[in-house]
Design a protein around this motif. Structure first.
Motif, mmCIF file in Angstrom:
data_model
loop_
_atom_site.group_PDB
_atom_site.id
_atom_site.type_symbol
_atom_site.label_atom_id
_atom_site.label_comp_id
_atom_site.label_asym_id
_atom_site.label_seq_id
_atom_site.Cartn_x
_atom_site.Cartn_y
_atom_site.Cartn_z
ATOM 1 N N GLY A 198 -1.341 3.067 -9.163
ATOM 2 C CA GLY A 198 -1.287 3.282 -7.720
ATOM 3 C C GLY A 198 -2.666 3.549 -7.139
ATOM 4 N N ALA A 199 -3.450 4.372 -7.813
ATOM 5 C CA ALA A 199 -4.805 4.674 -7.350
ATOM 6 C C ALA A 199 -5.676 3.424 -7.372
ATOM 7 C CB ALA A 199 -5.433 5.770 -8.209
ATOM 8 N N ALA A 200 -5.556 2.616 -8.420
ATOM 9 C CA ALA A 200 -6.349 1.386 -8.512
ATOM 10 C C ALA A 200 -6.000 0.416 -7.390
ATOM 11 C CB ALA A 200 -6.140 0.734 -9.874
ATOM 12 N N VAL A 201 -4.712 0.286 -7.102
ATOM 13 C CA VAL A 201 -4.284 -0.608 -6.015
ATOM 14 C C VAL A 201 -4.817 -0.102 -4.677
ATOM 15 C CG1 VAL A 201 -2.263 -1.407 -4.729
ATOM 16 C CG2 VAL A 201 -2.263 -1.498 -7.223
ATOM 17 N N LEU A 202 -4.777 1.215 -4.472
ATOM 18 C CA LEU A 202 -5.269 1.783 -3.216
ATOM 19 C C LEU A 202 -6.781 1.619 -3.066
ATOM 20 C CD1 LEU A 202 -3.113 5.012 -3.086
ATOM 21 C CD2 LEU A 202 -2.945 3.047 -1.558
ATOM 22 N N VAL A 203 -7.516 1.851 -4.142
ATOM 23 C CA VAL A 203 -8.970 1.675 -4.081
ATOM 24 C C VAL A 203 -9.310 0.218 -3.798
ATOM 25 C CG1 VAL A 203 -11.073 1.706 -5.486
ATOM 26 C CG2 VAL A 203 -9.543 3.675 -5.491
ATOM 27 N N ARG A 204 -8.631 -0.672 -4.458
ATOM 28 C CA ARG A 204 -8.875 -2.106 -4.230
ATOM 29 C C ARG A 204 -8.513 -2.489 -2.797
ATOM 30 N NH1 ARG A 204 -6.522 -7.144 -7.780
ATOM 31 N NH2 ARG A 204 -7.755 -8.722 -6.719
ATOM 32 N N GLY A 205 -7.395 -1.962 -2.307
ATOM 33 C CA GLY A 205 -6.993 -2.248 -0.930
ATOM 34 C C GLY A 205 -7.968 -1.686 0.086
ATOM 35 N N ARG A 236 -11.177 -1.207 -0.408
ATOM 36 C CA ARG A 236 -12.410 -2.001 -0.480
ATOM 37 C C ARG A 236 -12.259 -3.352 0.206
ATOM 38 N NH1 ARG A 236 -15.207 -1.108 -6.368
ATOM 39 N NH2 ARG A 236 -15.769 1.063 -6.013
ATOM 40 N N ARG A 237 -11.075 -3.913 0.153
ATOM 41 C CA ARG A 237 -10.836 -5.229 0.769
ATOM 42 C C ARG A 237 -10.423 -5.130 2.229
ATOM 43 N NH1 ARG A 237 -8.142 -9.304 -3.533
ATOM 44 N NH2 ARG A 237 -9.777 -9.127 -5.082
ATOM 45 N N GLY A 238 -10.209 -3.932 2.725
ATOM 46 C CA GLY A 238 -9.834 -3.760 4.116
ATOM 47 C C GLY A 238 -8.336 -3.793 4.377
ATOM 48 N N ALA A 239 -7.529 -3.844 3.328
ATOM 49 C CA ALA A 239 -6.079 -3.853 3.500
ATOM 50 C C ALA A 239 -5.543 -2.467 3.832
ATOM 51 C CB ALA A 239 -5.398 -4.381 2.231
ATOM 52 N N MET A 240 -6.324 -1.433 3.561
ATOM 53 C CA MET A 240 -5.937 -0.063 3.863
ATOM 54 C C MET A 240 -7.079 0.608 4.612
ATOM 55 S SD MET A 240 -4.999 3.099 1.307
ATOM 56 C CE MET A 240 -6.595 3.888 1.171
ATOM 57 N N ASP A 241 -6.753 1.274 5.694
ATOM 58 C CA ASP A 241 -7.748 2.022 6.440
ATOM 59 C C ASP A 241 -8.216 3.187 5.569
ATOM 60 O OD1 ASP A 241 -9.288 3.381 8.258
ATOM 61 O OD2 ASP A 241 -7.739 3.487 9.799
ATOM 62 N N ARG A 242 -9.498 3.294 5.374
ATOM 63 C CA ARG A 242 -10.049 4.318 4.476
ATOM 64 C C ARG A 242 -9.790 5.739 4.953
ATOM 65 N NH1 ARG A 242 -15.651 1.728 2.219
ATOM 66 N NH2 ARG A 242 -14.702 -0.227 1.585
ATOM 67 N N ARG A 243 -9.487 5.897 6.217
ATOM 68 C CA ARG A 243 -9.200 7.240 6.727
ATOM 69 C C ARG A 243 -7.925 7.823 6.122
ATOM 70 N NH1 ARG A 243 -9.557 6.092 13.009
ATOM 71 N NH2 ARG A 243 -8.290 4.359 12.272
ATOM 72 N N TRP A 244 -7.057 6.976 5.557
ATOM 73 C CA TRP A 244 -5.830 7.465 4.931
ATOM 74 C C TRP A 244 -6.104 8.243 3.650
ATOM 75 C CZ3 TRP A 244 -1.209 8.071 6.946
ATOM 76 C CH2 TRP A 244 -0.905 7.385 8.116
ATOM 77 N N TRP A 245 -7.321 8.148 3.106
ATOM 78 C CA TRP A 245 -7.661 8.968 1.944
ATOM 79 C C TRP A 245 -7.644 10.450 2.322
ATOM 80 C CZ3 TRP A 245 -7.057 7.243 -2.668
ATOM 81 C CH2 TRP A 245 -7.283 5.908 -2.949
ATOM 82 N N MET A 261 0.822 -1.195 0.000
ATOM 83 C CA MET A 261 0.000 0.000 0.000
ATOM 84 C C MET A 261 0.869 1.262 0.000
ATOM 85 S SD MET A 261 -3.179 -0.633 -0.087
ATOM 86 C CE MET A 261 -3.329 -2.228 -0.785
ATOM 87 N N LEU A 262 1.999 1.200 0.697
ATOM 88 C CA LEU A 262 2.866 2.373 0.763
ATOM 89 C C LEU A 262 3.428 2.729 -0.610
ATOM 90 C CD1 LEU A 262 4.240 4.496 2.517
ATOM 91 C CD2 LEU A 262 6.092 2.870 2.895
ATOM 92 N N SER A 263 3.857 1.717 -1.365
ATOM 93 C CA SER A 263 4.399 2.002 -2.699
ATOM 94 C C SER A 263 3.310 2.474 -3.653
ATOM 95 C CB SER A 263 5.127 0.779 -3.253
ATOM 96 O OG SER A 263 4.248 -0.321 -3.342
ATOM 97 N N ALA A 264 2.100 1.977 -3.500
ATOM 98 C CA ALA A 264 0.996 2.448 -4.341
ATOM 99 C C ALA A 264 0.664 3.901 -4.013
ATOM 100 C CB ALA A 264 -0.235 1.569 -4.138
ATOM 101 N N GLY A 265 0.695 4.250 -2.730
ATOM 102 C CA GLY A 265 0.466 5.639 -2.338
ATOM 103 C C GLY A 265 1.556 6.557 -2.861
ATOM 104 N N ALA A 266 2.803 6.089 -2.798
ATOM 105 C CA ALA A 266 3.915 6.896 -3.322
ATOM 106 C C ALA A 266 3.791 7.068 -4.827
ATOM 107 C CB ALA A 266 5.243 6.238 -2.965
ATOM 108 N N ALA A 267 3.385 6.006 -5.531
ATOM 109 C CA ALA A 267 3.207 6.097 -6.981
ATOM 110 C C ALA A 267 2.124 7.114 -7.331
ATOM 111 C CB ALA A 267 2.852 4.726 -7.558
ATOM 112 N N LEU A 268 1.052 7.128 -6.574
ATOM 113 C CA LEU A 268 -0.032 8.080 -6.831
ATOM 114 C C LEU A 268 0.411 9.505 -6.546
ATOM 115 C CD1 LEU A 268 -2.998 8.782 -7.421
ATOM 116 C CD2 LEU A 268 -3.483 8.303 -5.015
ATOM 117 N N VAL A 269 0.982 9.726 -5.361
ATOM 118 C CA VAL A 269 1.337 11.084 -4.937
ATOM 119 C C VAL A 269 2.478 11.651 -5.776
ATOM 120 C CG1 VAL A 269 2.283 12.412 -3.008
ATOM 121 C CG2 VAL A 269 0.425 10.797 -2.612
#
Length: 159
Positions: free
Chosen positions: A61-68, A70-79, A1-9
Motif C-alpha cells: 500500500g505504501a509503495a503504491v501511494l508513493v508511486r501515485g 510521484r506520478r501525480g495520481a495522488m495529491d501529496r497533501r494527503w500524506w 489510491m483509496l484501497s492502497a491507503g486503507a491497506a497502509l492504515v
C-alpha cells in the motif's frame, strides 16, 4: 489510491500487534499472571503470520501511494492525513500488546499508555480528520485562489 491507503492504515496496527508478540513476564505460567486486559486466545505463531502478512500488505500500500504521489495520481497533501493515521495505528498495535501484557501486580505500562497515549492518539486522529475534510472540500488546484489569502501554503478560505 483509496484501497492502497486503507491497506497502509489498517495493515500497520495488525503488523505491529502480530510481530511484537505477547509481552508476558518470564518465569511464571500465564495462568498465574495479572492482566489489565485479557489477551486474545491466539497463538504467537498465528499472530506472527498474520502480522507478517499485514506488514507486506502495508508495504505494498505504501509503495503504491508513493508511486501515485510521484506520478501525480495522488495529491501529496494527503500524506498529512495518512501519516498521523499510520502513527496512531502503530500506537494501537503496540498499545494493545502493552495493555494485555501479563505481569506480577499492577501493569504500570497500561496506566501510562492510557494516560499519555490516549490524548496523543486522539489529537492525531482529530488532526487527520480535520485535514482530510479540509482537503476533500477544496478543489484540486485551489491554493487560496477563491478570494482567500495564502498563509504558509494553506488556503485561508477567505480570511
Amino acid at each position: 489510491m483509496l484501497s492502497a491507503g486503507a491497506a497502509l492504515v489498517l495493515g500497520v496496527p495488525v503488523a505491529a500487534w502480530g510481530l511484537m508478540g505477547q509481552q508476558n513476564y518470564d518465569g511464571l505460567p500465564a495462568s498465574e499472571l495479572d492482566y489489565a486486559y485479557q489477551p486474545w486466545d491466539i497463538g504467537d505463531g498465528v499472530a506472527a503470520g498474520v502480522g507478517g502478512l499485514a506488514l507486506v500488505l502495508a508495504g505494498v500500500g505504501a509503495a503504491v501511494l508513493v508511486r501515485g504521489a510521484r506520478r501525480g495520481a495522488m495529491d501529496r497533501r494527503w500524506w498529512g492525513v495518512l501519516g498521523p493515521l499510520v502513527v496512531v495505528g502503530l500506537m494501537a498495535g503496540v498499545g494493545w500488546r502493552i495493555l494485555t501484557a501479563g505481569g506480577v501486580g499492577a501493569n504500570i505500562g497500561a496506566g501510562l499508555l492510557i494516560i499519555f497515549g490516549t490524548p496523543v492518539a486522539a489529537g492525531l486522529v482529530l488532526w487527520a480528520l480535520g485535514r482530510g475534510v479540509w482537503l476533500a472540500t477544496r478543489r484540486h488546484g485551489d491554493d487560496g485562489g477563491s478570494g482567500g489569502r495564502r498563509l504558509s501554503g494553506f488556503a485561508s478560505g477567505g480570511v
